[in-house]
Design a protein around this motif. Structure first.
Motif, PDB file in Angstrom:
ATOM      1  N   ILE A  79       1.026   3.452  -0.309  1.00 53.31           N
ATOM      2  CA  ILE A  79       0.425   2.336  -1.044  1.00 53.31           C
ATOM      3  C   ILE A  79      -0.794   1.867  -0.283  1.00 53.31           C
ATOM      4  O   ILE A  79      -0.721   1.579   0.916  1.00 53.31           O
ATOM      5  N   GLU A  80      -1.902   1.783  -0.985  1.00 56.28           N
ATOM      6  CA  GLU A  80      -3.123   1.234  -0.413  1.00 56.28           C
ATOM      7  C   GLU A  80      -3.365  -0.107  -1.092  1.00 56.28           C
ATOM      8  O   GLU A  80      -3.530  -0.171  -2.314  1.00 56.28           O
ATOM      9  N   ALA A  81      -3.354  -1.173  -0.316  1.00 59.63           N
ATOM     10  CA  ALA A  81      -3.583  -2.519  -0.851  1.00 59.63           C
ATOM     11  C   ALA A  81      -5.018  -2.937  -0.567  1.00 59.63           C
ATOM     12  O   ALA A  81      -5.521  -2.753   0.540  1.00 59.63           O
ATOM     13  N   ARG A  82      -5.638  -3.504  -1.595  1.00 58.22           N
ATOM     14  CA  ARG A  82      -7.015  -3.978  -1.462  1.00 58.22           C
ATOM     15  C   ARG A  82      -7.129  -5.347  -2.116  1.00 58.22           C
ATOM     16  O   ARG A  82      -6.804  -5.499  -3.295  1.00 58.22           O
ATOM     17  N   VAL A 142      -2.961   0.673  -4.963  1.00 59.72           N
ATOM     18  CA  VAL A 142      -3.069   2.066  -5.377  1.00 59.72           C
ATOM     19  C   VAL A 142      -1.817   2.771  -4.875  1.00 59.72           C
ATOM     20  O   VAL A 142      -1.552   2.791  -3.673  1.00 59.72           O
ATOM     21  N   VAL A 143      -1.045   3.301  -5.804  1.00 57.38           N
ATOM     22  CA  VAL A 143       0.262   3.881  -5.484  1.00 57.38           C
ATOM     23  C   VAL A 143       0.168   5.405  -5.579  1.00 57.38           C
ATOM     24  O   VAL A 143      -0.323   5.939  -6.567  1.00 57.38           O
ATOM     25  N   LEU A 144       0.645   6.090  -4.535  1.00 57.13           N
ATOM     26  CA  LEU A 144       0.643   7.550  -4.496  1.00 57.13           C
ATOM     27  C   LEU A 144       2.049   8.035  -4.181  1.00 57.13           C
ATOM     28  O   LEU A 144       2.643   7.600  -3.197  1.00 57.13           O
ATOM     29  N   GLY A 145       2.565   8.909  -5.027  1.00 58.15           N
ATOM     30  CA  GLY A 145       3.890   9.465  -4.800  1.00 58.15           C
ATOM     31  C   GLY A 145       4.856   9.036  -5.885  1.00 58.15           C
ATOM     32  O   GLY A 145       4.504   8.299  -6.798  1.00 58.15           O
ATOM     33  N   PRO A 146       6.092   9.483  -5.767  1.00 59.34           N
ATOM     34  CA  PRO A 146       7.078   9.171  -6.797  1.00 59.34           C
ATOM     35  C   PRO A 146       7.610   7.755  -6.651  1.00 59.34           C
ATOM     36  O   PRO A 146       7.690   7.218  -5.546  1.00 59.34           O
ATOM     37  N   LEU A 147       7.935   7.152  -7.762  1.00 59.30           N
ATOM     38  CA  LEU A 147       8.575   5.837  -7.762  1.00 59.30           C
ATOM     39  C   LEU A 147      10.003   6.009  -8.252  1.00 59.30           C
ATOM     40  O   LEU A 147      10.239   6.278  -9.428  1.00 59.30           O
ATOM     41  N   ASP A 148      10.936   5.891  -7.329  1.00 65.93           N
ATOM     42  CA  ASP A 148      12.346   6.032  -7.662  1.00 65.93           C
ATOM     43  C   ASP A 148      13.151   5.058  -6.808  1.00 65.93           C
ATOM     44  O   ASP A 148      12.578   4.273  -6.045  1.00 65.93           O
ATOM     45  N   ALA A 149      14.459   5.112  -6.934  1.00 65.95           N
ATOM     46  CA  ALA A 149      15.322   4.155  -6.229  1.00 65.95           C
ATOM     47  C   ALA A 149      15.101   4.171  -4.713  1.00 65.95           C
ATOM     48  O   ALA A 149      15.255   3.147  -4.055  1.00 65.95           O
ATOM     49  N   ALA A 150      14.710   5.326  -4.173  1.00 64.68           N
ATOM     50  CA  ALA A 150      14.496   5.430  -2.730  1.00 64.68           C
ATOM     51  C   ALA A 150      13.163   4.846  -2.277  1.00 64.68           C
ATOM     52  O   ALA A 150      13.026   4.414  -1.131  1.00 64.68           O
ATOM     53  N   THR A 151      12.165   4.826  -3.166  1.00 59.03           N
ATOM     54  CA  THR A 151      10.822   4.413  -2.750  1.00 59.03           C
ATOM     55  C   THR A 151      10.390   3.035  -3.256  1.00 59.03           C
ATOM     56  O   THR A 151       9.504   2.423  -2.664  1.00 59.03           O
TER      57      THR A 151
END
Length: 121
Positions: free
Chosen positions: A7-10, A20-29
């Motif tokens: 996650i890149e926060a600006r 800006v979110v990169l990668g999978p969004l699931d219960a683990a993340t």
């Protein structure tokens, strides 16, 4: 093995931030996304833009986090806007009624215009 979420926060204004979110969004993340977003809201950034362009998949846990962040933002008269939604992510968010509850735009620039903060970031 679960892929790592990035996650890149600006901060783009006194009350607005882009994640800006990169990668999978699931219960683990999703706990990482919730902590990052809640921290920004607690710091006064009650308008959040979540750029999901680089998210290839999400599950119901992600939908729940989007709605949790939406409620936190609304408590401070803010809102969450989702951008870059496509493919599997779009289908999941339609199934869980996130699309229709939260505002969406094609890209971050459009979201910032919607929030009245375009040109500040």
């Amino acid at each position: 093995m679960t892929e790592k979420l990035q996650i890149e926060a600006r901060r783009v204004g006194p009350t607005t931030a882009v994640l800006v979110v990169l990668g999978p969004l699931d219960a683990a993340t999703v706990p990482t996304l919730l902590a990052e977003g809640a921290g920004l809201v607690d710091a006064g950034h009650c308008n959040l833009v979540l750029d999901l362009t680089s998210v290839a998949s999400c599950d119901a846990a992600a939908a729940g986090v989007f709605l949790d962040l939406h409620q936190l933002a609304r408590n401070l008269s803010g809102q969450v806007v989702l951008t870059g939604i496509r493919g599997l992510v779009q289908r999941q968010l339609e199934r869980t009624a996130v699309i229709g509850t939260l505002r969406t735009t094609l890209n971050t620039r459009d979201a910032l215009i919607m929030l009245g903060t375009a040109g500040t970031g």
